[in-house]
Design an enzyme around this catalytic site. Structure first.
Site, PDB file in Angstrom:
ATOM      1  N   SER A  98       0.839  -1.211   0.000  1.00  0.00           N
ATOM      2  CA  SER A  98       0.000   0.000   0.000  1.00  0.00           C
ATOM      3  C   SER A  98       0.867   1.252   0.000  1.00  0.00           C
ATOM      4  O   SER A  98       1.990   1.232   0.525  1.00  0.00           O
ATOM      5  CB  SER A  98      -0.871   0.022   1.258  1.00  0.00           C
ATOM      6  OG  SER A  98      -1.571   1.254   1.347  1.00  0.00           O
ATOM      7  N   TYR A 123      -1.372   0.035  10.499  1.00  0.00           N
ATOM      8  CA  TYR A 123      -1.538  -0.611   9.188  1.00  0.00           C
ATOM      9  C   TYR A 123      -0.383  -0.209   8.264  1.00  0.00           C
ATOM     10  O   TYR A 123       0.222  -1.059   7.605  1.00  0.00           O
ATOM     11  CB  TYR A 123      -2.886  -0.164   8.606  1.00  0.00           C
ATOM     12  CG  TYR A 123      -3.133  -0.510   7.164  1.00  0.00           C
ATOM     13  CD1 TYR A 123      -3.523  -1.789   6.786  1.00  0.00           C
ATOM     14  CD2 TYR A 123      -3.011   0.461   6.158  1.00  0.00           C
ATOM     15  CE1 TYR A 123      -3.770  -2.096   5.449  1.00  0.00           C
ATOM     16  CE2 TYR A 123      -3.255   0.158   4.826  1.00  0.00           C
ATOM     17  CZ  TYR A 123      -3.639  -1.117   4.478  1.00  0.00           C
ATOM     18  OH  TYR A 123      -3.888  -1.418   3.155  1.00  0.00           O
TER      19      TYR A 123
HETATM   20  N1  LIG Z   1      -8.916  -0.442  -0.593  1.00  0.00           N
HETATM   21  C1  LIG Z   1      -7.854   0.348  -0.500  1.00  0.00           C
HETATM   22  O1  LIG Z   1      -7.969   1.593  -0.488  1.00  0.00           O
HETATM   23  C2  LIG Z   1      -6.473  -0.242  -0.431  1.00  0.00           C
HETATM   24  C3  LIG Z   1      -5.376   0.612  -0.605  1.00  0.00           C
HETATM   25  C4  LIG Z   1      -4.094   0.085  -0.527  1.00  0.00           C
HETATM   26  C5  LIG Z   1      -3.916  -1.268  -0.322  1.00  0.00           C
HETATM   27  N2  LIG Z   1      -5.002  -2.087  -0.152  1.00  0.00           N
HETATM   28  C6  LIG Z   1      -4.756  -3.510   0.071  1.00  0.00           C
HETATM   29  O2  LIG Z   1      -5.404  -4.238  -0.952  1.00  0.00           O
HETATM   30  C7  LIG Z   1      -5.640  -5.575  -0.497  1.00  0.00           C
HETATM   31  C8  LIG Z   1      -7.062  -5.955  -0.839  1.00  0.00           C
HETATM   32  O3  LIG Z   1      -7.966  -5.115  -0.121  1.00  0.00           O
HETATM   33  P1  LIG Z   1      -9.345  -4.592  -0.728  1.00  0.00           P
HETATM   34  O4  LIG Z   1      -9.248  -3.123  -0.870  1.00  0.00           O
HETATM   35  O5  LIG Z   1      -9.705  -5.415  -1.903  1.00  0.00           O
HETATM   36  O6  LIG Z   1     -10.344  -4.806   0.486  1.00  0.00           O
HETATM   37  P2  LIG Z   1     -11.303  -6.025   0.825  1.00  0.00           P
HETATM   38  O7  LIG Z   1     -12.290  -6.213  -0.261  1.00  0.00           O
HETATM   39  O8  LIG Z   1     -11.784  -5.743   2.197  1.00  0.00           O
HETATM   40  O9  LIG Z   1     -10.318  -7.260   0.810  1.00  0.00           O
HETATM   41  C9  LIG Z   1      -9.533  -7.671   1.892  1.00  0.00           C
HETATM   42  C10 LIG Z   1      -9.599  -9.176   1.874  1.00  0.00           C
HETATM   43  O10 LIG Z   1      -8.694  -9.724   2.816  1.00  0.00           O
HETATM   44  C11 LIG Z   1      -9.332 -10.842   3.384  1.00  0.00           C
HETATM   45  N3  LIG Z   1      -8.722 -11.223   4.643  1.00  0.00           N
HETATM   46  C12 LIG Z   1      -8.435 -10.431   5.692  1.00  0.00           C
HETATM   47  N4  LIG Z   1      -7.888 -11.156   6.670  1.00  0.00           N
HETATM   48  C13 LIG Z   1      -7.829 -12.435   6.219  1.00  0.00           C
HETATM   49  C14 LIG Z   1      -7.385 -13.653   6.784  1.00  0.00           C
HETATM   50  N5  LIG Z   1      -6.884 -13.699   8.024  1.00  0.00           N
HETATM   51  N6  LIG Z   1      -7.477 -14.778   6.056  1.00  0.00           N
HETATM   52  C15 LIG Z   1      -8.000 -14.747   4.808  1.00  0.00           C
HETATM   53  N7  LIG Z   1      -8.450 -13.624   4.213  1.00  0.00           N
HETATM   54  C16 LIG Z   1      -8.365 -12.484   4.926  1.00  0.00           C
HETATM   55  C17 LIG Z   1     -10.762 -10.365   3.577  1.00  0.00           C
HETATM   56  O11 LIG Z   1     -11.607 -11.457   3.826  1.00  0.00           O
HETATM   57  P3  LIG Z   1     -13.058 -11.234   4.505  1.00  0.00           P
HETATM   58  O12 LIG Z   1     -13.932 -10.728   3.404  1.00  0.00           O
HETATM   59  O13 LIG Z   1     -13.410 -12.587   4.992  1.00  0.00           O
HETATM   60  O14 LIG Z   1     -12.868 -10.219   5.594  1.00  0.00           O
HETATM   61  C18 LIG Z   1     -10.999  -9.693   2.227  1.00  0.00           C
HETATM   62  O15 LIG Z   1     -11.379 -10.631   1.255  1.00  0.00           O
HETATM   63  C19 LIG Z   1      -5.333  -5.560   0.993  1.00  0.00           C
HETATM   64  O16 LIG Z   1      -4.044  -6.125   1.195  1.00  0.00           O
HETATM   65  C20 LIG Z   1      -5.308  -4.098   1.340  1.00  0.00           C
HETATM   66  O17 LIG Z   1      -4.494  -3.841   2.474  1.00  0.00           O
HETATM   67  C21 LIG Z   1      -6.275  -1.603  -0.217  1.00  0.00           C
END
Ligand SMILES: NC(=O)c1ccc[n+]([C@@H]2O[C@H](COP(=O)([O-])OP(=O)(O)OC[C@H]3O[C@@H](n4cnc5c(N)ncnc54)[C@H](OP(=O)(O)O)[C@@H]3O)[C@@H](O)[C@H]2O)c1
Length: 248
Positions: free
Chosen positions: A141, A154
């Site tokens: 990120s 985070y």
């Molecule tokens: N959205 C943003 O603005 C942003 C910006 C920078 C980086 N990111 C990164 O992008 C990645 C994807 O995030 P996203 O934005 O797509 O959000 P998201 O839809 O909330 O996805 C996060 C995923 O991680 C899964 N997860 C969390 N803990 C877990 C565990 N212990 N075991 C298995 N799965 C787990 C969640 O599962 P559940 O659905 O079961 O909770 C969810 O599917 C993450 O690494 C996040 O840090 C996001």
């Protein structure tokens, strides 16, 4: 039709990962999905099959459980018949206020965003080195580029992850293994739902496609959307004496 690639997706119900997987499904790739929510996972798996993936298998697992990792990864590679790409997308934003008050809450954020990927990547890197090929694509990120008061627990986990990926790349690129660090800016997903200004955040479909294209090009690192490269270069260069007084 291109030869289907064998792709493992960890955190497959992530909105960003799902959009990347749609690009791969359309191409006819083979997908092995790992996520912790069985209902969401079943919906994602069925959708990717409909979109053209040549093979879709899924398994429910909590990736915080490090003891599961070696067997889970070995089973995935057996089911796929090999491994071309491992895509790590799982992560939690966590509750910053709670983490400030309670170190156990802070440690949980570090565990999911740093320790869990490090455990998975250590196994995967050694596997890929043995076969002299493969891509390890990992979502870090922009939050890891500079600690901010609103999300520094985070952010520090993502900073650690980015540094780990940089060192891993330095070790295994010469062995024929690509390590791609993905640094998204704010994206409209469940992770950011309800945040101030979230309606202006990036579209996960565009982010997912940009990631698929970066993986195809074997990029070392991408900022997505691309303008975050410039934004973070500016933010990184703000003197600490000024930065500490900002409200970010
Ligand atoms: N959205 C943003 O603005 C942003 C910006 C920078 C980086 N990111 C990164 O992008 C990645 C994807 O995030 P996203 O934005 O797509 O959000 P998201 O839809 O909330 O996805 C996060 C995923 O991680 C899964 N997860 C969390 N803990 C877990 C565990 N212990 N075991 C298995 N799965 C787990 C969640 O599962 P559940 O659905 O079961 O909770 C969810 O599917 C993450 O690494 C996040 O840090 C996001």
């Amino acid at each position: 039709m291109p030869t289907p690639r064998k792709i493992l997706i960890l955190g497959a119900t992530s909105a960003i990962a799902e959009q990347t997987a749609r690009v791969w499904a359309k191409r006819g790739d083979s997908l092995y999905l790992v996520a912790r929510n069985p209902q969401k996972l079943a919906v994602v798996a069925a959708d990717l099959k409909t979109r053209g993936a040549s093979f879709v298998e899924s398994i429910v697992a909590d990736l915080d459980d490090l003891d599961l990792h070696p067997q889970l990864l070995a089973d995935a590679i057996t089911a796929l018949g090999g491994l071309d790409i491992a895509y790590l997308a799982h992560g939690v934003l966590g509750d910053q206020a709670e983490a400030e008050a309670d170190a156990i809450a802070a440690e949980q954020i570090l565990h999911t965003n740093f320790t869990s990927p490090v455990s998975l990547l250590t196994w995967l890197a050694n596997f890929c080195v043995k076969q002299h090929s493969g891509t390890l694509a990992v979502i870090s990120s922009v939050a890891g580029d500079r600690g901010r008061k609103s999300n520094y627990v985070y952010g520090s986990a993502k900073a650690g992850l980015s540094a780990f990926l940089s060192g891993l790349r330095n070790r295994i690129d010469r062995e024929g293994v690509t390590v791609t660090t993905i640094k998204p800016g704010p994206v409209k997903t469940s992770m950011t739902a309800g945040m101030k200004g979230s309606e202006k955040f990036a579209d996960p479909a565009k982010v997912g496609k940009a990631i698929a294209s970066a993986i195809d090009s074997k990029r070392d690192q991408i900022y997505v959307p691309f303008q975050w490269r410039v934004i973070m270069a500016v933010i990184r260069h703000i003197p600490e004496s000024i930065f500490k007084k900002t409200n970010t």
